[in-house]
Design an enzyme around this catalytic site. Structure first.
Site, short mmCIF file in Angstrom:
data_model
loop_
_atom_site.label_atom_id
_atom_site.label_comp_id
_atom_site.label_asym_id
_atom_site.label_seq_id
_atom_site.Cartn_x
_atom_site.Cartn_y
_atom_site.Cartn_z
N ALA A 162 125.99 -18.24 71.20
CA ALA A 162 124.76 -18.03 70.41
C ALA A 162 123.71 -17.38 71.30
O ALA A 162 123.63 -17.66 72.50
CB ALA A 162 124.27 -19.37 69.89
N CYS B 84 125.63 0.27 72.13
CA CYS B 84 126.76 0.50 71.22
C CYS B 84 126.67 -0.25 69.89
O CYS B 84 126.66 0.37 68.83
CB CYS B 84 128.06 0.17 71.92
SG CYS B 84 128.41 1.32 73.25
N1 LIG Z 1 127.67 2.65 77.24
C1 LIG Z 1 128.76 1.97 76.91
O1 LIG Z 1 128.96 0.82 77.31
C2 LIG Z 1 129.81 2.61 76.04
C3 LIG Z 1 131.07 2.00 75.91
C4 LIG Z 1 132.04 2.62 75.13
C5 LIG Z 1 131.74 3.80 74.46
N2 LIG Z 1 130.50 4.38 74.59
C6 LIG Z 1 130.25 5.64 73.91
O2 LIG Z 1 130.35 6.69 74.87
C7 LIG Z 1 129.41 7.73 74.57
C8 LIG Z 1 128.50 7.97 75.75
O3 LIG Z 1 127.72 6.82 75.97
P1 LIG Z 1 126.87 6.60 77.30
O4 LIG Z 1 126.32 5.22 77.22
O5 LIG Z 1 127.69 7.01 78.46
O6 LIG Z 1 125.71 7.69 77.05
P2 LIG Z 1 124.63 8.22 78.12
O7 LIG Z 1 123.43 8.55 77.31
O8 LIG Z 1 124.52 7.25 79.25
O9 LIG Z 1 125.27 9.55 78.71
C9 LIG Z 1 125.45 10.73 77.99
C10 LIG Z 1 125.21 11.89 78.94
O10 LIG Z 1 125.63 13.09 78.32
C11 LIG Z 1 124.80 14.14 78.78
N3 LIG Z 1 124.96 15.31 77.89
C12 LIG Z 1 124.64 15.44 76.59
N4 LIG Z 1 124.99 16.66 76.13
C13 LIG Z 1 125.58 17.31 77.17
C14 LIG Z 1 126.16 18.59 77.34
N5 LIG Z 1 126.25 19.45 76.32
N6 LIG Z 1 126.65 18.92 78.55
C15 LIG Z 1 126.59 18.07 79.57
N7 LIG Z 1 126.06 16.85 79.49
C16 LIG Z 1 125.57 16.47 78.31
C17 LIG Z 1 123.42 13.52 78.79
O11 LIG Z 1 122.52 14.21 79.62
C18 LIG Z 1 123.75 12.11 79.32
O12 LIG Z 1 123.62 12.03 80.73
C19 LIG Z 1 128.70 7.28 73.30
O13 LIG Z 1 129.34 7.83 72.19
C20 LIG Z 1 128.88 5.78 73.31
O14 LIG Z 1 128.84 5.22 72.02
C21 LIG Z 1 129.55 3.81 75.37
#
Ligand SMILES: NC(=O)c1ccc[n+]([C@@H]2O[C@H](COP(=O)([O-])OP(=O)(O)OC[C@H]3O[C@@H](n4cnc5c(N)ncnc54)[C@H](O)[C@@H]3O)[C@@H](O)[C@H]2O)c1
Length: 438
Positions: free
Chosen positions: A255, A263
């Protein structure tokens, strides 16, 4: 084998570093110049246990590089991962796919030779089809496949999760792509990780099904905690009692103040949208979203109640701001709703978080930022624990009492024991557990 990782955030950086640890040549790309220059100067821009050492050793071994030059990274890569953000689209809760499609367009321009484009970002069903269409339209000549490979790592234990996952999901109908992905994940085959090959839309949906199921589990136990309070039961024993049943499992049955993070909030909303658009609404997830939103306000109300019904002119000490321990990620953290609600009710806030304060400073206003846990308590009328960092688990109660105006603690993570807290002289409130007198 050469991999380009597009997006060097929480997922891209960890995945890129872990693939390089497997012996693959990895180029991590980000459009954020500051992030890349920090990485090139040996600085890891996020807090993730164990990551810094792994970045350093793989860079030294020459298998891991960082760049803003997407074209160069994609040119000659066998696999190009898309790991960019998919935040909630403002207004309708749908996943904002502009970064994914933007990356797809840039990748298209740089493709040469057979390349597998792998979507690691969490994306709604059908996104792989659209990525394929975008690339095909831009480069009718290109030789490529688009694969879905959703990521299940958790911030705070991301490296272990990537290196020893419960499973790997790979969505593709193409044999060539399947072979390349199997080769890339060979080190995990060797440790007998279940690898589930499936169709691309199924892989995309698995990720949302997993996250919304977990969000539902959290919401279930939060509701159960409320019921426990009304009927004099103990939610932690209820959680243990049901969690020992192998069909249920004990995880995600704590809880708390409601789920948050980068996410669950956006993924629950996005799946609700997908289901509505498919004319197959997921009422259960719609309810989870509603209950979780309300929960954060209910937590603020509990703090008001513990302070005798009013926060006017009072000071609240806050321990923990990030959505969970061992991360600096503040995205959709419950503290972002709870603290402003306390301020609206008239409270001054003194707050501390071991890793999240830099990020929190840009998202919360008028907070007195403290250097450590005890500093928050100076002159405070109540103390609340919002995130269960280990360093908050063994506070020196005499010191706490000597610093606070009133010995009032609202423990939103149930890390202390009600009986012991009463004995130590605290007015202690927690979630779903009877007080010592019940
Ligand atoms: N954070 C988590 O724990 C987690 C776990 C599983 C899945 N995901 C998924 O993974 C994906 C990424 O999440 P995150 O937390 O790593 O995001 P984040 O925001 O930490 O990182 C994304 C990065 O992508 C870069 N970016 C965007 N467009 C770009 C481009 N055209 N060229 C180069 N770089 C570019 C941004 O500058 C940023 O640094 C999301 O879809 C999220 O739902 C996240």
């Amino acid at each position: 084998m050469r991999v380009a990782m597009i997006g060097t955030g929480y997922v891209g950086l960890v995945s890129g570093v872990c693939f390089s640890e497997f012996g693959v040549d990895v180029v991590c790309v980000d459009r954020d110049e500051d992030k890349i220059s920090r990485l090139n100067n040996g600085e890891v821009p996020i807090y993730e246990p164990g990551l810094e050492a792994m970045v350093e050793s793989n860079e030294k071994a020459g298998r891991l590089t960082f760049t803003t030059d997407l074209k160069k990274a994609v040119h000659g890569a066998d696999a190009v991962f898309i790991a960019v953000g998919t935040p909630s689209r403002r207004g309708d809760g749908h996943a904002d796919l502009s970064y994914v499609y933007g990356a797809a367009r840039e990748i298209a321009a740089a493709l040469n030779g057979y390349t597998v484009i792998v979507t690691k970002s969490t994306v709604p069903v059908g996104t792989g089809d659209e990525v394929e269409r975008i690339i095909r339209e831009a480069r009718p000549d290109a030789d490529f496949d688009v694969v879905s490979n959703p990521e299940f790592l958790r911030e705070g234990s991301a490296i272990e999760d990537f290196m020893r996952p419960d499973r790997v999901v790979i969505g593709t109908g193409e044999e060539r792509a399947r072979e390349l992905m199997a080769h890339l994940y060979r080190p995990l085959f060797l440790i007998e990780t279940p690898i589930l090959f499936t169709a691309r839309p199924t892989a995309e949906l698995i990720k949302y099904a997993a996250n919304t199921f977990l969000a539902t589990k959290i919401t279930f136990i939060n509701q159960m905690a409320d019921l426990c309070e009304k009927v004099g039961a103990d939610v932690q024993d209820v959680a243990k009692g049901i969690g020992l049943d192998g069909r249920i499992g004990g995880k995600f049955l704590h809880a708390g103040p409601g789920y948050g993070g980068s996410c669950f909030p956006k993924d629950t909303l996005a799946l609700v949208r997908t289901a509505q658009e498919a004319d197959s609404p997921l009422k259960i997830i719609e309810t989870v979203v509603e209950l979780n939103d309300a929960r954060k306000m209910q937590m603020a109300e509990r703090i008001v109640k513990a302070c005798g019904g009013s926060l006017e002119g009072k000071t609240i000490a806050v321990l923990g701001l990030t959505f969970k321990p061992n991360t600096d990620d503040m995205r959709d953290a419950p503290s972002l709703d709870i603290l402003p609600a306390l301020q609206d009710a008239g409270a001054a806030i003194r707050a501390y978080d071991p890793e999240g304060m830099e990020e929190a400073k840009g998202r919360l206003a008028d907070v007195i930022w403290c250097e450590n846990a005890y500093e928050t308590m100076e002159g405070a009328d109540a103390l609340t624990i919002i995130t269960e960092w280990n360093e908050f688990r063994a506070l020196d109660f005499d010191r706490v009492k000597s610093l606070m105006k009133e010995p009032v603690m609202v423990d939103l993570r149930n890390i202390y024991n009600p009986g012991e807290m009463a004995e130590a002289g605290f007015k202690y409130a927690c979630l779903g557990r009877p007080g010592p007198a019940s």
